[in-house]
Motif scaffolding. Structure first.
Motif, PDB file in Angstrom:
ATOM      1  N   THR A  25     -94.312  93.901 -20.374  1.00  0.00           N
ATOM      2  CA  THR A  25     -92.962  94.190 -20.419  1.00  0.00           C
ATOM      3  C   THR A  25     -92.825  94.205 -21.766  1.00  0.00           C
ATOM      4  OG1 THR A  25     -92.599  92.803 -18.271  1.00  0.00           O
ATOM      5  CG2 THR A  25     -90.752  93.070 -19.802  1.00  0.00           C
ATOM      6  N   TYR A  26     -92.058  95.235 -22.255  1.00  0.00           N
ATOM      7  CA  TYR A  26     -91.381  95.549 -23.449  1.00  0.00           C
ATOM      8  C   TYR A  26     -89.974  95.791 -23.801  1.00  0.00           C
ATOM      9  CZ  TYR A  26     -96.443  96.461 -23.979  1.00  0.00           C
ATOM     10  OH  TYR A  26     -97.978  96.409 -24.034  1.00  0.00           O
ATOM     11  N   ARG A  27     -89.333  95.518 -24.529  1.00  0.00           N
ATOM     12  CA  ARG A  27     -87.885  95.803 -24.874  1.00  0.00           C
ATOM     13  C   ARG A  27     -87.926  97.515 -25.208  1.00  0.00           C
ATOM     14  NH1 ARG A  27     -83.175  92.586 -26.887  1.00  0.00           N
ATOM     15  NH2 ARG A  27     -81.744  93.971 -27.394  1.00  0.00           N
ATOM     16  N   ILE A  79     -87.893 100.787 -15.866  1.00  0.00           N
ATOM     17  CA  ILE A  79     -86.930 100.192 -16.651  1.00  0.00           C
ATOM     18  C   ILE A  79     -85.762  99.409 -16.043  1.00  0.00           C
ATOM     19  CG2 ILE A  79     -85.412 101.012 -18.492  1.00  0.00           C
ATOM     20  CD1 ILE A  79     -87.306 103.282 -18.838  1.00  0.00           C
ATOM     21  N   TYR A  80     -85.292  98.236 -16.550  1.00  0.00           N
ATOM     22  CA  TYR A  80     -84.473  97.389 -16.295  1.00  0.00           C
ATOM     23  C   TYR A  80     -83.249  97.288 -17.282  1.00  0.00           C
ATOM     24  CZ  TYR A  80     -87.820  95.896 -12.625  1.00  0.00           C
ATOM     25  OH  TYR A  80     -89.024  96.040 -11.905  1.00  0.00           O
ATOM     26  N   THR A  82     -80.579  94.546 -18.631  1.00  0.00           N
ATOM     27  CA  THR A  82     -80.250  92.938 -18.761  1.00  0.00           C
ATOM     28  C   THR A  82     -79.168  92.687 -19.287  1.00  0.00           C
ATOM     29  OG1 THR A  82     -81.607  92.650 -20.692  1.00  0.00           O
ATOM     30  CG2 THR A  82     -83.039  92.846 -18.929  1.00  0.00           C
ATOM     31  N   ARG A 111     -81.289  90.796 -14.487  1.00  0.00           N
ATOM     32  CA  ARG A 111     -81.748  92.243 -14.867  1.00  0.00           C
ATOM     33  C   ARG A 111     -81.694  93.115 -13.424  1.00  0.00           C
ATOM     34  NH1 ARG A 111     -88.008  92.798 -16.534  1.00  0.00           N
ATOM     35  NH2 ARG A 111     -88.911  92.713 -14.445  1.00  0.00           N
ATOM     36  N   SER A 148     -79.252  94.982 -22.695  1.00  0.00           N
ATOM     37  CA  SER A 148     -80.479  95.591 -23.160  1.00  0.00           C
ATOM     38  C   SER A 148     -81.355  96.036 -22.155  1.00  0.00           C
ATOM     39  CB  SER A 148     -81.000  94.455 -23.986  1.00  0.00           C
ATOM     40  OG  SER A 148     -81.500  93.342 -23.292  1.00  0.00           O
ATOM     41  N   GLU A 150     -85.542  96.746 -20.529  1.00  0.00           N
ATOM     42  CA  GLU A 150     -86.788  96.317 -20.767  1.00  0.00           C
ATOM     43  C   GLU A 150     -87.602  97.451 -19.768  1.00  0.00           C
ATOM     44  OE1 GLU A 150     -86.311  91.433 -20.510  1.00  0.00           O
ATOM     45  OE2 GLU A 150     -86.855  92.487 -18.935  1.00  0.00           O
ATOM     46  N   ASP A 152     -91.219  97.672 -17.487  1.00  0.00           N
ATOM     47  CA  ASP A 152     -92.460  96.987 -17.069  1.00  0.00           C
ATOM     48  C   ASP A 152     -93.496  98.108 -16.767  1.00  0.00           C
ATOM     49  OD1 ASP A 152     -91.127  94.585 -16.939  1.00  0.00           O
ATOM     50  OD2 ASP A 152     -90.957  94.280 -14.773  1.00  0.00           O
TER      51      ASP A 152
END
Length: 156
Positions: A25-27, A79-80, A82, A111, A148, A150, A152
């Protein structure tokens, strides 16, 4: 002027992720996002707040969302959006899109999925019509909402 999806909710005017574990998982960088108005004027949902009347407040704005996904181009992921928990209590956001991202809803502290599939471009862009709802009796001052994103990623 660049603005990330950082919105101040002004009260003064009215005084599920899938069960599978992702590989990583990345921002996601949303610094290219343009918000139509960083200070949303909230309005009472009913004309007589208090007592038996509803105490909810609602405000809306347009967001030209631009997510920099160049680092994951050619990969498959989800993509989520949040939103951290709100200090003034329950807060929710709902949105419609122009079609690139999924429409949806989100409560503060959660999210929700906005995109799933192959990342084929360097940026994911869409226009969101964002509607915010909160408890007007608990929202007594401006509050910053720090949405924001994130991603996965599935295993390569």
């Amino acid at each position: 002027m660049r603005r990330s999806l950082h919105i101040a909710v002004a009260a003064a005017a009215l005084l599920a992720a899938p069960a599978m574990l992702p590989a990583a998982t990345y921002r996601v960088d949303d610094s290219g996002t343009q918000v139509s108005n960083n200070s949303v004027q909230m309005r009472w949902d009913s004309p007589l707040p208090g007592g038996a009347a509803r105490s909810g407040v609602t405000g809306a704005l347009n967001v030209a969302l631009r997510l920099n996904v160049a680092a994951w181009r050619g990969r498959v992921g989800r993509i989520y959006m949040t939103l951290p928990a709100s200090p003034s209590g329950p807060l929710s956001a709902t949105w419609s899109t122009q079609g690139r991202l999924l429409p949806g809803s989100l409560r503060a502290g959660e999210r929700t999925l906005v995109y799933s599939g192959l990342i084929s471009d360097s940026a994911l862009e869409d226009t969101l019509r964002l509607t915010l709802q909160a408890d007007g009796q608990r929202l007594v001052r401006a509050e910053a909402l720090n949405f924001s994103f994130e991603i996965d990623l599935d295993d390569p």
